[in-house]
Design a protein around this motif. Structure first.
Motif, PDB file in Angstrom:
ATOM      1  N   LEU A   1      27.070  34.328  46.929  1.00 22.79           N
ATOM      2  CA  LEU A   1      25.703  34.669  47.301  1.00 22.79           C
ATOM      3  C   LEU A   1      24.829  34.529  46.052  1.00 22.79           C
ATOM      4  CD1 LEU A   1      24.026  35.664  49.747  1.00 22.79           C
ATOM      5  CD2 LEU A   1      24.328  37.987  48.879  1.00 22.79           C
ATOM      6  N   PRO A   2      24.367  33.305  45.743  1.00 22.12           N
ATOM      7  CA  PRO A   2      23.665  33.050  44.489  1.00 22.12           C
ATOM      8  C   PRO A   2      22.416  33.899  44.263  1.00 22.12           C
ATOM      9  CG  PRO A   2      24.356  30.989  45.497  1.00 22.12           C
ATOM     10  CD  PRO A   2      24.614  32.069  46.504  1.00 22.12           C
ATOM     11  N   GLU A   3      21.820  34.442  45.309  1.00 24.93           N
ATOM     12  CA  GLU A   3      20.646  35.276  45.115  1.00 24.93           C
ATOM     13  C   GLU A   3      20.992  36.617  44.461  1.00 24.93           C
ATOM     14  OE1 GLU A   3      16.701  36.765  47.635  1.00 24.93           O
ATOM     15  OE2 GLU A   3      18.156  35.395  48.522  1.00 24.93           O
ATOM     16  N   LEU A   4      22.270  36.981  44.493  1.00 26.16           N
ATOM     17  CA  LEU A   4      22.718  38.259  43.941  1.00 26.16           C
ATOM     18  C   LEU A   4      23.268  38.062  42.535  1.00 26.16           C
ATOM     19  CD1 LEU A   4      23.419  41.306  44.479  1.00 26.16           C
ATOM     20  CD2 LEU A   4      25.683  40.481  45.199  1.00 26.16           C
ATOM     21  N   PRO A   5      22.681  38.697  41.512  1.00 23.30           N
ATOM     22  CA  PRO A   5      23.248  38.586  40.162  1.00 23.30           C
ATOM     23  C   PRO A   5      24.461  39.491  39.997  1.00 23.30           C
ATOM     24  CG  PRO A   5      21.277  39.953  40.120  1.00 23.30           C
ATOM     25  CD  PRO A   5      21.423  39.443  41.528  1.00 23.30           C
ATOM     26  N   LEU A   6      25.366  39.079  39.129  1.00 26.20           N
ATOM     27  CA  LEU A   6      26.548  39.891  38.846  1.00 26.20           C
ATOM     28  C   LEU A   6      26.181  41.275  38.318  1.00 26.20           C
ATOM     29  CD1 LEU A   6      29.201  37.512  37.223  1.00 26.20           C
ATOM     30  CD2 LEU A   6      29.573  39.062  39.159  1.00 26.20           C
TER      31      LEU A   6
ATOM     32  N   ALA B   1      35.833  47.528  50.933  1.00 26.47           N
ATOM     33  CA  ALA B   1      34.651  48.122  51.552  1.00 26.47           C
ATOM     34  C   ALA B   1      33.571  47.055  51.735  1.00 26.47           C
ATOM     35  CB  ALA B   1      34.106  49.266  50.699  1.00 26.47           C
ATOM     36  N   PRO B   2      32.869  47.051  52.878  1.00 29.52           N
ATOM     37  CA  PRO B   2      31.855  46.028  53.123  1.00 29.52           C
ATOM     38  C   PRO B   2      30.671  46.151  52.171  1.00 29.52           C
ATOM     39  CG  PRO B   2      31.739  47.744  54.787  1.00 29.52           C
ATOM     40  CD  PRO B   2      32.966  48.022  53.983  1.00 29.52           C
ATOM     41  N   LEU B   3      30.082  45.003  51.843  1.00 30.35           N
ATOM     42  CA  LEU B   3      28.915  44.937  50.988  1.00 30.35           C
ATOM     43  C   LEU B   3      27.792  44.231  51.728  1.00 30.35           C
ATOM     44  CD1 LEU B   3      30.632  43.735  47.668  1.00 30.35           C
ATOM     45  CD2 LEU B   3      29.983  46.087  48.263  1.00 30.35           C
TER      46      LEU B   3
ATOM     47  N   THR C   1      26.070  38.985  53.067  1.00 32.27           N
ATOM     48  CA  THR C   1      27.188  39.927  52.968  1.00 32.27           C
ATOM     49  C   THR C   1      28.275  39.303  52.102  1.00 32.27           C
ATOM     50  OG1 THR C   1      28.101  39.048  55.026  1.00 32.27           O
ATOM     51  CG2 THR C   1      26.712  41.017  55.191  1.00 32.27           C
ATOM     52  N   PRO C   2      28.230  39.494  50.798  1.00 31.05           N
ATOM     53  CA  PRO C   2      29.248  38.896  49.927  1.00 31.05           C
ATOM     54  C   PRO C   2      30.634  39.430  50.255  1.00 31.05           C
ATOM     55  CG  PRO C   2      27.928  40.513  48.734  1.00 31.05           C
ATOM     56  CD  PRO C   2      27.264  40.315  50.048  1.00 31.05           C
ATOM     57  N   PRO C   3      31.640  38.565  50.303  1.00 33.63           N
ATOM     58  CA  PRO C   3      33.003  39.013  50.624  1.00 33.63           C
ATOM     59  C   PRO C   3      33.525  39.940  49.537  1.00 33.63           C
ATOM     60  CG  PRO C   3      32.999  36.722  49.913  1.00 33.63           C
ATOM     61  CD  PRO C   3      31.571  37.108  50.077  1.00 33.63           C
TER      62      PRO C   3
END
Length: 245
Positions: A186-191, A207-209, A137-139
């Motif tokens: 969260l390095p597994e998630l690309p920009l 909003a939560p992610l 859950t990225p901030p």
């Protein structure tokens, strides 16, 4: 416009949100197509959190609309869902975005489905229905600041390219360099996923992610919709559908 079927959304807000989503897709490509699926509650599969479908869709079913965002040489799929009042039979069509937008009645919540079109190649391979596992859950605040810094970097570096060298290939290469970077929290998630979610209007302040993975697919979800990236070869097709909360 030839109408193949009519659907009833639960309320006019669903229709307005769908219209906004389609308008954003048209900004990327005036001739864009989307794949849409409408299923009853028994077929809705897992929810956006990876859980089984909620009781909110038990009375009518769910519509999901899949559109591609052509960001750089790699794209992302944006998914907008809406709850249905009722559904006589499942629907699975690839249609023109413009014609689908014309079929949205924002005052009544009705949706007229246009005749199908020959779909782009991406429409033949959708994310899997089940098997999503949580990744993190990225901030929101930190992720948003990182995204805006990358947007500014892209703008400054692209403007620094001499006009006679500022070709689509050069800009796509720059975009791929920046958007392939991992999100710090969260390095597994690309920009790229965060950027796509921002461009299609799914990111809202605070909003939560949530991030989930299924095989070679990665999904970034917000309360408004999801963006999905195909990070590796992934078998299967058909995304489980659920209402937005």
């Amino acid at each position: 416009m030839t109408v193949t079927a009519r659907l009833a959304l639960t309320d006019t807000r669903e229709a307005a949100d769908l219209s906004a989503f389609l308008l954003r897709l048209l900004r990327f490509d005036k001739a864009a197509a989307v794949r849409l699926q409408a299923v009853g509650p028994a077929e809705s599969g897992e929810s956006e959190s990876g859980e089984s479908g909620s009781s909110e869709s038990e009375h009518g079913g769910v519509l999901a609309v899949f559109g591609r965002l052509p960001l750089g040489t790699s794209g992302a799929l944006a998914i907008r869902t809406a709850r249905l009042e009722g559904l006589d039979a499942s629907v699975d069509l690839t249609v023109s975005v413009g014609q689908l937008l014309d079929g949205v009645d924002a005052e009544t919540g009705a949706l007229a489905l246009p005749a199908p079109v020959t779909g782009p190649s991406w429409a033949g391979l959708l994310p899997p229905r089940t098997g999503w596992r949580p990744v993190g859950t990225p901030p929101p605040a930190e992720t948003g600041r990182e995204l805006m810094a990358a947007v500014r970097e892209f703008r400054e570096r692209s403007e620094a390219v001499p006009p006679h060298h500022r070709t689509r290939a050069v800009l796509d290469a720059l975009a791929d360099e920046i958007w392939s970077r991992p999100v710090s929290a969260l390095p597994e998630l690309p920009l790229r996923a965060v950027h796509a979610s921002y461009m299609i209007g799914f990111l809202a302040p605070g909003a939560p992610l949530t991030v989930h993975r299924a095989g070679g697919w990665l999904r970034l979800s917000s309360p408004t919709g999801s963006v999905v990236l195909r990070t590796a070869a992934a078998p299967g097709a058909g995304l489980g559908l659920s209402p937005l909360r």
